[in-house]
Motif scaffolding. Structure first.
Motif, mmCIF file in Angstrom:
data_model
loop_
_atom_site.group_PDB
_atom_site.id
_atom_site.type_symbol
_atom_site.label_atom_id
_atom_site.label_comp_id
_atom_site.label_asym_id
_atom_site.label_seq_id
_atom_site.Cartn_x
_atom_site.Cartn_y
_atom_site.Cartn_z
ATOM 1 N N ASP A 187 -2.609 4.249 -11.156
ATOM 2 C CA ASP A 187 -3.371 4.308 -12.408
ATOM 3 C C ASP A 187 -3.110 3.074 -13.268
ATOM 4 O OD1 ASP A 187 -4.483 6.733 -11.768
ATOM 5 O OD2 ASP A 187 -3.000 7.916 -12.851
ATOM 6 N N ARG A 188 -1.843 2.645 -13.332
ATOM 7 C CA ARG A 188 -1.508 1.501 -14.176
ATOM 8 C C ARG A 188 -2.115 0.215 -13.620
ATOM 9 N NH1 ARG A 188 4.429 -0.982 -16.027
ATOM 10 N NH2 ARG A 188 3.548 -2.216 -17.756
ATOM 11 N N LEU A 189 -2.055 0.043 -12.311
ATOM 12 C CA LEU A 189 -2.613 -1.167 -11.715
ATOM 13 C C LEU A 189 -4.127 -1.215 -11.896
ATOM 14 C CD1 LEU A 189 -0.526 -1.402 -8.417
ATOM 15 C CD2 LEU A 189 -0.205 -2.684 -10.539
ATOM 16 N N GLU A 190 -4.777 -0.068 -11.789
ATOM 17 C CA GLU A 190 -6.221 -0.035 -12.018
ATOM 18 C C GLU A 190 -6.551 -0.440 -13.455
ATOM 19 O OE1 GLU A 190 -7.996 3.331 -8.954
ATOM 20 O OE2 GLU A 190 -6.977 4.008 -10.773
ATOM 21 N N THR A 191 -5.727 -0.016 -14.390
ATOM 22 C CA THR A 191 -5.944 -0.391 -15.793
ATOM 23 C C THR A 191 -5.753 -1.888 -15.982
ATOM 24 O OG1 THR A 191 -5.212 1.789 -16.559
ATOM 25 C CG2 THR A 191 -5.175 -0.011 -18.156
ATOM 26 N N ILE A 192 -4.671 -2.423 -15.438
ATOM 27 C CA ILE A 192 -4.388 -3.853 -15.587
ATOM 28 C C ILE A 192 -5.523 -4.688 -15.015
ATOM 29 C CG2 ILE A 192 -2.894 -5.719 -14.745
ATOM 30 C CD1 ILE A 192 -0.527 -3.788 -15.011
ATOM 31 N N ARG A 205 -9.455 4.745 -0.682
ATOM 32 C CA ARG A 205 -10.387 3.741 -1.226
ATOM 33 C C ARG A 205 -9.806 3.079 -2.473
ATOM 34 N NH1 ARG A 205 -14.560 7.487 0.274
ATOM 35 N NH2 ARG A 205 -14.661 8.315 -1.845
ATOM 36 N N ARG A 206 -9.185 3.888 -3.321
ATOM 37 C CA ARG A 206 -8.594 3.337 -4.552
ATOM 38 C C ARG A 206 -7.472 2.354 -4.218
ATOM 39 N NH1 ARG A 206 -6.527 8.015 -8.176
ATOM 40 N NH2 ARG A 206 -6.074 6.272 -9.594
ATOM 41 N N ILE A 207 -6.606 2.731 -3.280
ATOM 42 C CA ILE A 207 -5.494 1.857 -2.901
ATOM 43 C C ILE A 207 -6.014 0.572 -2.278
ATOM 44 C CG2 ILE A 207 -3.545 1.622 -1.304
ATOM 45 C CD1 ILE A 207 -2.972 4.604 -1.771
ATOM 46 N N ASN A 208 -7.016 0.680 -1.411
ATOM 47 C CA ASN A 208 -7.574 -0.513 -0.776
ATOM 48 C C ASN A 208 -8.198 -1.461 -1.802
ATOM 49 O OD1 ASN A 208 -6.805 0.185 1.823
ATOM 50 N ND2 ASN A 208 -8.728 1.230 2.281
ATOM 51 N N LYS A 250 -7.827 -6.517 -4.813
ATOM 52 C CA LYS A 250 -7.957 -7.239 -6.082
ATOM 53 C C LYS A 250 -6.618 -7.779 -6.587
ATOM 54 C CE LYS A 250 -10.620 -7.069 -10.364
ATOM 55 N NZ LYS A 250 -11.477 -6.254 -11.250
ATOM 56 N N MET A 251 -5.505 -7.261 -6.041
ATOM 57 C CA MET A 251 -4.201 -7.685 -6.578
ATOM 58 C C MET A 251 -3.949 -9.169 -6.347
ATOM 59 S SD MET A 251 -1.273 -6.273 -3.954
ATOM 60 C CE MET A 251 -0.851 -7.206 -2.465
ATOM 61 N N TRP A 252 -4.614 -9.755 -5.317
ATOM 62 C CA TRP A 252 -4.393 -11.167 -5.030
ATOM 63 C C TRP A 252 -4.967 -12.069 -6.121
ATOM 64 C CZ3 TRP A 252 -0.987 -11.774 -1.339
ATOM 65 C CH2 TRP A 252 -0.841 -10.760 -0.390
ATOM 66 N N LYS A 296 0.824 -1.208 0.000
ATOM 67 C CA LYS A 296 0.000 0.000 0.000
ATOM 68 C C LYS A 296 0.861 1.262 0.000
ATOM 69 C CE LYS A 296 -4.169 -1.970 2.057
ATOM 70 N NZ LYS A 296 -5.189 -1.874 3.128
ATOM 71 N N LYS A 297 1.967 1.232 0.726
ATOM 72 C CA LYS A 297 2.861 2.399 0.738
ATOM 73 C C LYS A 297 3.464 2.623 -0.643
ATOM 74 C CE LYS A 297 4.154 2.077 5.631
ATOM 75 N NZ LYS A 297 5.258 1.844 6.595
ATOM 76 N N GLU A 298 3.832 1.542 -1.313
ATOM 77 C CA GLU A 298 4.418 1.669 -2.645
ATOM 78 C C GLU A 298 3.401 2.201 -3.641
ATOM 79 O OE1 GLU A 298 7.571 -2.050 -2.128
ATOM 80 O OE2 GLU A 298 5.963 -2.157 -3.613
ATOM 81 N N ILE A 299 2.179 1.701 -3.572
ATOM 82 C CA ILE A 299 1.137 2.180 -4.489
ATOM 83 C C ILE A 299 0.927 3.676 -4.303
ATOM 84 C CG2 ILE A 299 -1.306 2.016 -5.109
ATOM 85 C CD1 ILE A 299 -1.201 -0.914 -4.130
ATOM 86 N N LYS A 300 0.978 4.129 -3.065
ATOM 87 C CA LYS A 300 0.730 5.539 -2.765
ATOM 88 C C LYS A 300 1.883 6.431 -3.213
ATOM 89 C CE LYS A 300 -0.650 8.551 1.069
ATOM 90 N NZ LYS A 300 -0.983 8.589 2.523
ATOM 91 N N SER A 301 3.107 5.932 -3.103
ATOM 92 C CA SER A 301 4.268 6.795 -3.321
ATOM 93 C C SER A 301 4.816 6.761 -4.741
ATOM 94 C CB SER A 301 5.389 6.418 -2.336
ATOM 95 O OG SER A 301 5.791 5.071 -2.533
#
Length: 693
Positions: free
Chosen positions: A94-99, A207-210, A215-217, A83-88
């Motif tokens: 944006d890319r992970l949401e697209t994938i 909310r986006r990060i959560n 879903k990443m799993w 979560k820290k990496e996604i935020k920073s």
């Protein structure tokens, strides 16, 4: 040696899973960093074709083992840092949401929000009360932002009253303009609006990060690598990664047409670069969907495979591979049945009478120990420390002992053969389940390696109750001190924990705990198993309170100091509370609570755990033919109490560090040894520190 030969030598272990005729092609592509799976003419992305989101399809005919393709990794992480990496990391979210085909949530200012939805009933009420048409009633409601009373007032106000109201508003506005305050007010309103927007941006970002984390799993993959620990031993760590847009579009089939593997490319001393490689294992026709097998090789049974696939909703090429909920729930119900009857029945014994039986007093007792707290705090007369384990009367070792055949008759040793049935979390769950079935004093616990269908069934059944949080603690089988522990918030996250370097159990999260000053706590009890046949066990009356640092609520499950209590092996502040002060305060905080009654239930639960171990034969339990040596054991029992004042045995710890116990009670070690061996003397006094179970 050629560059290609050197490449084969360095990567031979990884290359063994790839057809040899493709090695040279892979070598060339790696050297050029040629990510041709996404850049070439072999594949194309489709959306909503056979699966809900993105899928990969052959752009042309591909023959079996005709080519190998290089795929980039979009993200490599460890779950605790994700979560820290996604935020920073700029652009990563944006890319992970697209994938993962997640619709991005935008920040909407309150001034730009949609008008309140029209309410026909309100229009009717205003029209009737103000004696106007429905159209005028609707206009008034819109003007007053659907405030019913203000809308009626607007329509029923007389012309004279309207004029006076407007005159007063103009007068006040003129005074404000004359005082020079409009700019200040405008600036203040602008600042307030900016603050509101920043707060909304933070909420939306969280909310986006959560959502991405949850879903990443369903998309990420893992591999392990060896590390050297600070102690000089070799360990294994897990890395989780997500393939790029192309690799992440490959979906599952149990009859796949491709294989995709991680490949860690070593450029010598310069660096290593992680990729994935993809190659066809069947002929693939133009337009055909590209598939691989997601399921680990060790899952053979049909229901096990279907349970694992519950982690991949929307990513299965053939929905018929998904299992039915009823099958999983049946597996759960069967897992709660008692399947192993005790070899013998536990016969009541007069433990106190046995312990106080006359023995030869004041004889020299030789002690061999590797425990510093024993060396420093054992001060009884007639005790002599020895470095010769063969000559020792009492052996207290903190390392796992295995040389049972070397022990002599009547030697006492601080470990019991096969006590891992208690101290390994997966074994404890199996022991209790097969002895008692489902019990109220032990949280539902599953071994992810061999109980996956039962766990999925339990999860799905709980999901039918909207009031159930359905959260699960994930723990390694044999770690202590809160190491590598987490909370799984979704079924895919829980299932994927079976792929970590250390095998894990999932245990029901106690979400309604008894609180101490609004904070979670658990209790550590030191329990002496004085002998196993017949079982005699004592719980030390002094116990330890481990308190969370923050007030408990169900918000922010990532906050360790709110949801966990083990602080003394980390950088967190630890609150020290004496057990007698704790009892006095918690009885004062919770009216009607009587700690003595709770303690009685805790003691019964501890005794039930030990009884199961002592009456079940190895390997399920510890029962075995009599031995010449005489084992005893000291365990650390971790206990929680629920809001309805019921105990929950969380785990049993091997050879607990009792340094803190000695700081609280200088006679702690002396009392233990006095009860272990009656020859030491003063057993009556020592027993006052215990409750015999």
């Amino acid at each position: 040696m050629s560059a290609f030969d050197a490449f084969v030598t360095v990567h031979q272990y990884q290359l063994s899973a790839i057809p040899q005729e493709l090695w040279e092609t892979l070598f060339m592509k790696l050297g050029e960093d040629y990510l041709d799976a996404g850049e070439g003419n072999a594949f194309e992305l489709h959306y909503g074709d056979n699966v809900e989101g993105y899928s990969l399809h052959a752009k042309t005919d591909l023959a079996k083992e005709s080519n190998i393709f290089l795929i980039d990794h979009a993200w490599t992480t460890k779950p605790e840092n994700a979560k820290k990496e996604i935020k920073s990391a700029p652009g990563l979210l944006d890319r992970l949401e697209t994938i993962m085909d997640i619709e991005k949530e935008e920040v909407v200012d309150s001034d730009d929000e949609d008008e309140i939805e029209e309410d026909a009933n309100m229009i009717d009420v205003v029209a009737e009360q103000a004696n106007v048409s429905k159209e005028k009633a609707r206009e008034a409601l819109v003007a007053q932002r659907y405030d019913l009373v203000n809308a009626i007032m607007q329509l029923t106000m007389t012309e004279e009253f309207k004029a006076e109201s407007e005159r007063l508003q103009d007068q006040v506005l003129g005074q404000v303009l004359a005082s020079g305050k409009p700019e200040e007010k405008e600036e203040r309103l602008k600042k307030e609006k900016e603050e509101r927007r920043k707060e909304k941006e933070k909420e939306v970002l969280a909310r986006r990060i959560n959502e991405v984390y949850s879903k990443m799993w369903t998309y990420n993959q893992t591999y392990q690598y060896s590390v050297v620990t600070p102690e000089g031993t070799t360990g294994v760590e897990s890395v989780w990664y997500m393939n790029d847009e192309v690799g992440s579009a490959v979906v599952h089939s149990s009859e796949p047409n491709c294989v995709m593997l991680p490949f860690i490319f070593s450029r010598g001393h310069a660096s290593t670069i992680p990729y994935s490689v993809l190659f066809p294992i069947k002929d693939i026709a133009q337009g055909e969907i590209v598939t691989r097998d997601f399921i680990p090789k060790d899952l053979k049974e049909k229901l096990e495979r279907e349970a694992y696939l519950a982690a991949f909703p929307g990513r299965i090429a053939d929905e018929e591979e998904m299992g039915g909920e009823d099958d999983f729930i049946d597996a759960y119900e069967k897992s709660t049945e008692t399947t192993s009857k005790p070899a013998t029945s536990a016969k009541p014994v007069n433990a106190e009478a046995i312990l106080k039986m006359p023995t030869t007093q004041n004889v020299e007792i030789k002690v061999y120990t590797t425990a510093d707290f024993v060396k420093q705090n054992l001060t009884l007369p007639h005790i002599v420390f020895t470095d010769d384990i063969q000559s020792a009367d009492i052996i207290w070792v903190v390392q796992d002992f295995g040389d049972w055949n070397q022990l002599k008759p009547n030697q006492r040793i601080s470990q019991v053969p096969n006590e891992s049935c208690l101290t390994y979390k997966n074994n404890l769950a199996q022991l209790l389940s097969q002895t008692y079935g489902k019990v109220s004093w032990f949280p539902q616990t599953y071994n992810l390696i061999n109980q996956l269908p039962a766990f999925v069934g339990d999860y799905l059944q709980r999901s039918r109750n909207p009031e159930d949080h359905n959260l699960w603690i994930t723990k390694p089988w044999n770690y202590a001190r809160g190491m590598d522990i987490g909370i799984a918030e979704s079924l895919p996250q829980a299932i994927r924990q079976r792929e970590t370097a250390t095998p894990k159990i999932v245990q029901e999260y106690v979400d309604k705990p008894l609180l101490y000053h609004d904070r979670k706590f658990d209790l550590r009890y030191i329990v002496l198993l004085q002998q196993t046949q017949p079982m005699i066990a004592c719980v030390y009356n002094m116990f330890w309170i481990r308190l969370a640092n923050k007030k408990y609520d169900m918000q922010n499950l990532d906050d360790y100091e709110k949801h966990f209590t083990v602080m003394n092996y980390s950088n967190y502040q630890m609150t020290q509370i004496h057990y007698q002060e704790f009892i006095k305060n918690i009885e004062k905080e919770h009216k009607g609570l009587k700690w003595a009654e709770i303690q009685k239930d805790i003691n019964v639960a501890i005794k039930d755990v030990l009884s199961a171990a002592c009456i079940q034969e190895q390997p399920l339990g510890m029962a075995s033919p009599s031995t010449a040596f005489k084992p005893f054991a000291v365990y650390g029992f971790d206990v929680m109490v629920t809001s309805d004042l019921k105990p929950k045995i969380i785990e049993v710890n091997f050879s607990p560090d009792c340094t803190r116990a000695c700081q609280y009670d200088s006679e702690f070690v002396n009392n233990i040894f006095s009860v272990v061996d009656g020859r030491v003397g003063q057993i009556g006094k020592a027993l006052e520190a215990f409750t015999i179970l």
